[in-house]
Design an enzyme around this catalytic site. Structure first.
Site, PDB file in Angstrom:
ATOM      1  N   ARG A 177      -5.279   0.378  -6.867  1.00 36.71           N
ATOM      2  CA  ARG A 177      -3.809   1.231  -6.171  1.00 36.71           C
ATOM      3  C   ARG A 177      -3.576   2.309  -7.091  1.00 36.71           C
ATOM      4  O   ARG A 177      -2.489   3.231  -6.636  1.00 36.71           O
ATOM      5  CB  ARG A 177      -3.089   0.245  -5.914  1.00 36.71           C
TER       6      ARG A 177
ATOM      7  N   ASP B 279      -5.752  -0.671  -1.723  1.00 43.80           N
ATOM      8  CA  ASP B 279      -6.295  -1.589  -3.134  1.00 43.80           C
ATOM      9  C   ASP B 279      -8.014  -2.008  -2.228  1.00 43.80           C
ATOM     10  O   ASP B 279      -8.249  -2.582  -0.344  1.00 43.80           O
ATOM     11  CB  ASP B 279      -5.841  -2.903  -2.995  1.00 43.80           C
TER      12      ASP B 279
ATOM     13  N   GLU C   4       4.033   4.592   5.896  1.00 42.83           N
ATOM     14  CA  GLU C   4       2.426   3.229   5.801  1.00 42.83           C
ATOM     15  C   GLU C   4       1.727   4.454   4.826  1.00 42.83           C
ATOM     16  O   GLU C   4       1.311   5.637   4.767  1.00 42.83           O
ATOM     17  CB  GLU C   4       2.111   3.142   7.222  1.00 42.83           C
ATOM     18  N   ASP C   5       1.043   3.871   4.886  1.00 39.51           N
ATOM     19  CA  ASP C   5      -0.080   4.223   3.178  1.00 39.51           C
ATOM     20  C   ASP C   5      -1.622   4.457   4.462  1.00 39.51           C
ATOM     21  O   ASP C   5      -2.285   6.025   4.317  1.00 39.51           O
ATOM     22  CB  ASP C   5      -0.224   3.573   2.150  1.00 39.51           C
TER      23      ASP C   5
ATOM     24  N   LYS D 174      -6.749   6.583  10.417  1.00 36.43           N
ATOM     25  CA  LYS D 174      -8.538   6.593  10.367  1.00 36.43           C
ATOM     26  C   LYS D 174      -8.770   6.753  11.996  1.00 36.43           C
ATOM     27  O   LYS D 174      -8.070   6.459  12.604  1.00 36.43           O
ATOM     28  CB  LYS D 174      -8.975   5.103  10.443  1.00 36.43           C
TER      29      LYS D 174
ATOM     30  N   ASP E 149      -4.885   1.820  11.104  1.00 29.39           N
ATOM     31  CA  ASP E 149      -6.674   1.517  10.309  1.00 29.39           C
ATOM     32  C   ASP E 149      -6.641   1.268  11.820  1.00 29.39           C
ATOM     33  O   ASP E 149      -6.973   1.652  12.820  1.00 29.39           O
ATOM     34  CB  ASP E 149      -7.054   0.448   9.439  1.00 29.39           C
TER      35      ASP E 149
ATOM     36  N   PHE F 264     -14.119   2.844   4.232  1.00 27.87           N
ATOM     37  CA  PHE F 264     -12.913   2.367   3.500  1.00 27.87           C
ATOM     38  C   PHE F 264     -13.258   3.028   1.983  1.00 27.87           C
ATOM     39  O   PHE F 264     -13.541   3.380   1.280  1.00 27.87           O
ATOM     40  CB  PHE F 264     -14.029   0.736   2.779  1.00 27.87           C
ATOM     41  N   VAL F 265     -10.995   3.236   1.658  1.00 29.54           N
ATOM     42  CA  VAL F 265     -10.949   4.159   1.105  1.00 29.54           C
ATOM     43  C   VAL F 265     -10.406   3.188   0.284  1.00 29.54           C
ATOM     44  O   VAL F 265      -9.905   2.015   0.756  1.00 29.54           O
ATOM     45  CB  VAL F 265     -10.250   5.305   1.404  1.00 29.54           C
TER      46      VAL F 265
ATOM     47  N   GLY G 139       0.383  -1.245  -0.214  1.00 32.77           N
ATOM     48  CA  GLY G 139      -0.094  -0.020  -0.136  1.00 32.77           C
ATOM     49  C   GLY G 139       0.104   0.943   0.127  1.00 32.77           C
ATOM     50  O   GLY G 139       0.467   2.550  -0.116  1.00 32.77           O
TER      51      GLY G 139
HETATM   52  C1  PRP Z   1      -2.702  -2.079   4.550  1.00 34.80           C
HETATM   53  C2  PRP Z   1      -2.592  -0.995   4.822  1.00 34.80           C
HETATM   54  C3  PRP Z   1      -1.333  -1.479   6.349  1.00 34.80           C
HETATM   55  C4  PRP Z   1      -2.440  -2.000   7.120  1.00 34.80           C
HETATM   56  C5  PRP Z   1      -3.327  -0.907   7.847  1.00 34.80           C
HETATM   57  O1  PRP Z   1      -2.170  -2.954   4.688  1.00 34.80           O
HETATM   58  O2  PRP Z   1      -1.293  -0.218   4.086  1.00 34.80           O
HETATM   59  O3  PRP Z   1      -0.361  -2.017   6.507  1.00 34.80           O
HETATM   60  O4  PRP Z   1      -3.418  -2.541   6.437  1.00 34.80           O
HETATM   61  O5  PRP Z   1      -4.379  -1.788   8.738  1.00 34.80           O
HETATM   62  P1  PRP Z   1      -3.863  -2.243  10.417  1.00 34.80           P
HETATM   63  O6  PRP Z   1      -3.579  -0.544  11.343  1.00 34.80           O
HETATM   64  O7  PRP Z   1      -5.944  -2.294  10.858  1.00 34.80           O
HETATM   65  O8  PRP Z   1      -3.427  -3.050  10.938  1.00 34.80           O
HETATM   66  P2  PRP Z   1      -2.495  -4.323   3.843  1.00 34.80           P
HETATM   67  O9  PRP Z   1      -1.900  -6.025   4.702  1.00 34.80           O
HETATM   68  O10 PRP Z   1      -4.561  -4.355   3.823  1.00 34.80           O
HETATM   69  O11 PRP Z   1      -2.066  -4.921   2.358  1.00 34.80           O
HETATM   70  P3  PRP Z   1      -1.361  -4.125   1.832  1.00 34.80           P
HETATM   71  O12 PRP Z   1      -0.500  -3.492   1.950  1.00 34.80           O
HETATM   72  O13 PRP Z   1      -0.779  -4.515   0.760  1.00 34.80           O
HETATM   73  O14 PRP Z   1      -2.794  -3.367   0.985  1.00 34.80           O
END
Ligand code: PRP
Length: 185
Positions: A169, A163, A103-104, A135, A107, A156-157, A48
């Site tokens: 993405r 993604d 980080e993107d 968030k 959550d 949900f974004v 991400g």
């Molecule tokens: C997403 C995002 C963070 C994480 C945040 O990754 O990039 O790493 O979730 O969520 P959290 O705070 O609830 O732990 P994801 O596991 O969806 O993988 P991706 O980056 O490949 O989309």
């Protein structure tokens, strides 16, 4: 007013491209001032963070290095327990280095909590976090996020690295999906 045409399935643009890039410029200037000549190691969390990482590092002017980690939870049930698996580790030793986790989105905070724990055990000089999105969630774990691009509501974004089922993405903006698009895969 939208500044870009919307992709199929996108209900609403939450953060448009000029707003994203403007904020990234501000964060880059702050990070330049913070690190100066210390050459931080920017650690992007795959997948991400790729869009944010590449724009952020190009907006920074100080010497720096980059590396990536990929982590995966074992699924919804174990995610709530914070069990995360390293899929790709750093390719270098970080002992004595200044590390900046990129980080993107934060959550639940569980991914970041795990990553920070792993990184701290390796004795870096310091570890800081910059997240593009955070968030606004009452039940998130308390985890250190030094800089946030945009606090967002608990929706949900997608887009700009984020993604849905692997897609979206590549959107240059952050958006909310049309509920009808969710489930189409
Ligand atoms: C997403 C995002 C963070 C994480 C945040 O990754 O990039 O790493 O979730 O969520 P959290 O705070 O609830 O732990 P994801 O596991 O969806 O993988 P991706 O980056 O490949 O989309």
């Amino acid at each position: 007013m939208l500044s870009e045409p919307r992709a199929r399935g996108v209900a609403r643009v939450l953060i448009d491209e000029p707003t994203l890039q403007g904020r990234i410029g501000e964060l880059a200037a702050e990070l330049d001032a913070e690190y100066g000549s210390d050459a931080p190691l920017m650690v992007g969390v795959l997948n991400g963070a790729v869009a944010f990482m590449t724009d952020l590092m190009r907006a920074m002017t100080i010497p720096l290095e980059i590396d990536f980690m990929a982590v995966s939870s074992y699924g919804a049930s174990t995610r709530s327990s914070g069990v995360v698996r390293i899929l790709k580790d750093l390719s270098r030793d970080i002992e004595g280095r200044r590390v900046l986790v990129v980080e993107d989105i934060v959550d639940s905070g569980l991914t970041l909590q795990y990553l920070l724990d792993v990184l701290q055990r390796r004795n870096p000089a310091d570890v800081a976090v910059v997240a593009l999105l955070k968030k606004d969630k009452a039940d998130a774990v308390p985890v250190r996020v030094d800089r946030v691009g945009f606090p967002i509501p608990d929706e949900f974004v997608v887009g700009y690295g984020l993604d849905y089922a692997g897609r979206y993405r590549n959107l240059p903006y952050v958006a909310v999906l049309d509920p009808a698009a969710i489930g189409e895969g």
